[in-house]
Design a protein around this motif. Structure first.
Motif, PDB file in Angstrom:
ATOM      1  N   SER A 312      -4.690  -2.309  -6.241  1.00 46.01           N
ATOM      2  CA  SER A 312      -4.501  -1.221  -7.218  1.00 46.01           C
ATOM      3  C   SER A 312      -5.499  -1.322  -8.362  1.00 46.01           C
ATOM      4  O   SER A 312      -6.050  -0.306  -8.827  1.00 46.01           O
ATOM      5  N   LEU A 332      -4.087   8.471  -8.139  1.00 43.59           N
ATOM      6  CA  LEU A 332      -3.612   7.321  -7.355  1.00 43.59           C
ATOM      7  C   LEU A 332      -2.089   7.296  -7.336  1.00 43.59           C
ATOM      8  O   LEU A 332      -1.443   7.413  -8.378  1.00 43.59           O
ATOM      9  N   THR A 334       1.011   4.809  -6.094  1.00 42.83           N
ATOM     10  CA  THR A 334       1.280   3.440  -5.622  1.00 42.83           C
ATOM     11  C   THR A 334       2.755   3.159  -5.362  1.00 42.83           C
ATOM     12  O   THR A 334       3.084   2.226  -4.624  1.00 42.83           O
ATOM     13  N   THR A 339       0.555  -4.864  -4.426  1.00 38.53           N
ATOM     14  CA  THR A 339      -0.726  -4.559  -3.782  1.00 38.53           C
ATOM     15  C   THR A 339      -1.669  -5.752  -3.788  1.00 38.53           C
ATOM     16  O   THR A 339      -2.880  -5.585  -3.665  1.00 38.53           O
ATOM     17  N   GLN A 370      -3.567   6.850  -2.081  1.00 38.31           N
ATOM     18  CA  GLN A 370      -2.206   6.326  -1.997  1.00 38.31           C
ATOM     19  C   GLN A 370      -2.230   4.921  -1.387  1.00 38.31           C
ATOM     20  O   GLN A 370      -2.937   4.670  -0.413  1.00 38.31           O
ATOM     21  N   VAL A 371      -1.437   4.037  -1.985  1.00 40.52           N
ATOM     22  CA  VAL A 371      -1.307   2.663  -1.489  1.00 40.52           C
ATOM     23  C   VAL A 371       0.141   2.446  -1.073  1.00 40.52           C
ATOM     24  O   VAL A 371       1.062   2.677  -1.866  1.00 40.52           O
ATOM     25  N   LYS A 372       0.350   2.005   0.177  1.00 38.72           N
ATOM     26  CA  LYS A 372       1.698   1.729   0.689  1.00 38.72           C
ATOM     27  C   LYS A 372       1.761   0.296   1.199  1.00 38.72           C
ATOM     28  O   LYS A 372       0.806  -0.215   1.785  1.00 38.72           O
ATOM     29  N   GLU A 373       2.929  -0.315   0.985  1.00 38.38           N
ATOM     30  CA  GLU A 373       3.142  -1.688   1.442  1.00 38.38           C
ATOM     31  C   GLU A 373       4.083  -1.687   2.637  1.00 38.38           C
ATOM     32  O   GLU A 373       5.184  -1.138   2.576  1.00 38.38           O
ATOM     33  N   ILE A 380      -4.213   1.916   2.604  1.00 39.67           N
ATOM     34  CA  ILE A 380      -4.894   2.619   1.512  1.00 39.67           C
ATOM     35  C   ILE A 380      -5.411   3.937   2.081  1.00 39.67           C
ATOM     36  O   ILE A 380      -6.260   3.928   2.984  1.00 39.67           O
TER      37      ILE A 380
END
Length: 451
Positions: A312, A332, A334, A339, A370-373, A380
């Motif tokens: 991030s 962005l 998150t 991240t 967009q960031v996904k876990e 990403i």
């Protein structure tokens, strides 16, 4: 030492050890069994003598003890009765040499299996008895085990001969097995040595019929040849594409240089136009060569330096830089996820920067990141709302020097290496990159990185 010789030696040595262990076990088990039988027999004789002496005391005290002992005397043995001080009350034997056998007074039963000075086995059973006068004396019954020694000698000879005849087929089996294993390997080695033939790599044709390790080795070799051809084709295509890309700036530089030589002195106004063009194309060549070197380095795993990085934070730094440069809204998302992953900070920065930079170049709308876990990976996504890509373009978008619109790419300063560099960086991290795109609707590039 050849593999065949090693196999033969190993199998022969293994069989020798096995035969020695087997025959040794048979011999020692049989020897122990025979010894136990002989000891039991002599012990039984001693009990009978002891019982006869006891009856003599009660029934016929006047019976000659020597004659009684003579009746129980073993053919190859000795009977002795003696006191604690070593005084013999009686001793009977058929051969005086047996008097050399040791003796000692004892108040409890003792059994001894020994060998004399000639190597002959004998057993001694000593037990206490009460003599006529009420004193405790020792009765010792000894017997030479000639029969047992002869039987064991015969067994040794039989086992030796059997071992010899067992070893012969074992050696022959080792030779046959070694040939069975090494002949296909030798053929495979010869075919490998002959590669490349006339500058061309050839696959193995005489493949092993059975599905064993040799067959797998041959299939693996053929797959390696396929990879060699694939790498050769990629290298040739890369060299061809690089030559093609360098040809245009070189042509421009050459043309302007020749123009300056012909008319530069007569028309000074050409100097600024020519030098600007030459500098521009030289800068383009420099950028192209730097990216080609960068692409080659990114494909080597040892150039990756892993450390704990915050994705991030990297993305926010890229957004700050490019949103100002392109005067574009870049957002962005998150969802407050963790991240942090292990990666090369500089190279991951470069990969994400390439995707966001491309989105800005080929789209006039806002850019969404967009960031996904996930359980095992971090994703990403970079989404633009530009022209999108056709199915055919999506299949080649990560190829080196591939450009959807060459005129537009050249105008924007693109070399066709950006996405290839990004792809190689992600692969070096053990991840993947995918694309979802529809014409006139935009594209979404998604990086999948292992946690």
């Amino acid at each position: 030492m050849t593999l065949r010789t090693k196999i033969q030696i190993f199998l022969s040595a293994l069989m020798i050890v096995f035969i020695l262990l087997l025959n040794g076990s048979v011999y020692f088990l049989y020897q122990n069994r025979m010894s136990e039988n002989e000891i039991d027999r002599v012990k039984s004789d001693a009990i009978q003598i002891m019982e006869a002496l006891a009856k003599q005391d009660k029934i016929a005290a006047d019976t000659n003890t020597k004659e009684l002992l003579q009746a129980f005397l073993p053919a190859n043995g000795l009977i002795r009765i003696f006191r604690e001080d070593g005084e013999f009350l009686n001793r009977t034997t058929a051969d005086g040499k047996f008097f050399d056998w040791p003796y000692h007074y004892t108040t409890k039963e003792e059994i001894t299996l020994s060998k004399d000075k000639n190597g002959n086995s004998y057993v001694q059973v000593a037990t206490p008895i009460i003599w006529n006068d009420g004193s405790v004396v020792t009765l010792q019954v000894s017997e030479a085990l000639y029969s047992m020694d002869d039987t064991l000698s015969t067994l040794q000879f039989v086992l030796f001969v059997a071992s010899f005849f067992m070893l012969i087929p074992a050696i022959i089996a080792g030779i046959v097995l070694a040939r069975y294993i090494t002949i296909p390997i030798k053929k495979l080695t010869n075919e490998m040595k002959n590669n490349p033939k006339n500058g061309r790599w050839e696959k193995l044709t005489n493949l092993h019929s059975t599905k064993d390790e040799l067959g797998e080795m041959q299939l693996s070799y053929n797959k390696m040849i396929d990879r060699i051809y694939e790498n050769i084709e990629k290298q040739e295509r890369f060299v061809s594409d690089a030559s093609h890309e360098l040809k245009t700036p070189l042509s421009v530089i050459t043309s302007y240089t020749e123009l300056l030589q012909r008319r530069g002195k007569d028309r000074p106004e050409l100097w600024e136009e020519a030098t600007n063009a030459i500098l521009s194309e030289a800068e383009r060549m420099k950028q192209l060569t730097e990216q080609m070197l960068l692409l080659a380095k990114n494909q080597e795993q040892e150039n990756i330096r892993f450390e704990l990085v915050d994705i991030s934070s990297i993305i926010r730094s890229i957004i700050r830089s490019l949103s100002v440069a392109y005067d574009r809204e870049i957002t962005l998302y998150t969802d407050q996820v963790n991240t942090e992953i292990s990666a090369d900070k500089q190279k991951i920065y470069q990969a994400i920067y390439i995707l966001v930079d491309n989105a800005c170049k080929y789209s006039d709308s806002d850019i969404h990141l967009q960031v996904k876990e996930g359980p095992t990976e971090l994703t990403i996504s970079v989404k633009d709302f530009g022209e999108g890509l056709s199915k055919e373009d999506q299949q080649h978008i990560f190829d080196r020097f591939y450009r959807v619109d060459k005129a537009r790419s050249r105008k924007s300063g693109g070399t066709g290496l950006g996405l290839a560099i990004c792809h190689s960086i992600i692969q070096a991290h053990g991840g993947t990159i995918t694309i979802e795109s529809e014409l006139n609707e935009g594209s979404t590039f998604t990086i999948h990185l292992p946690k």
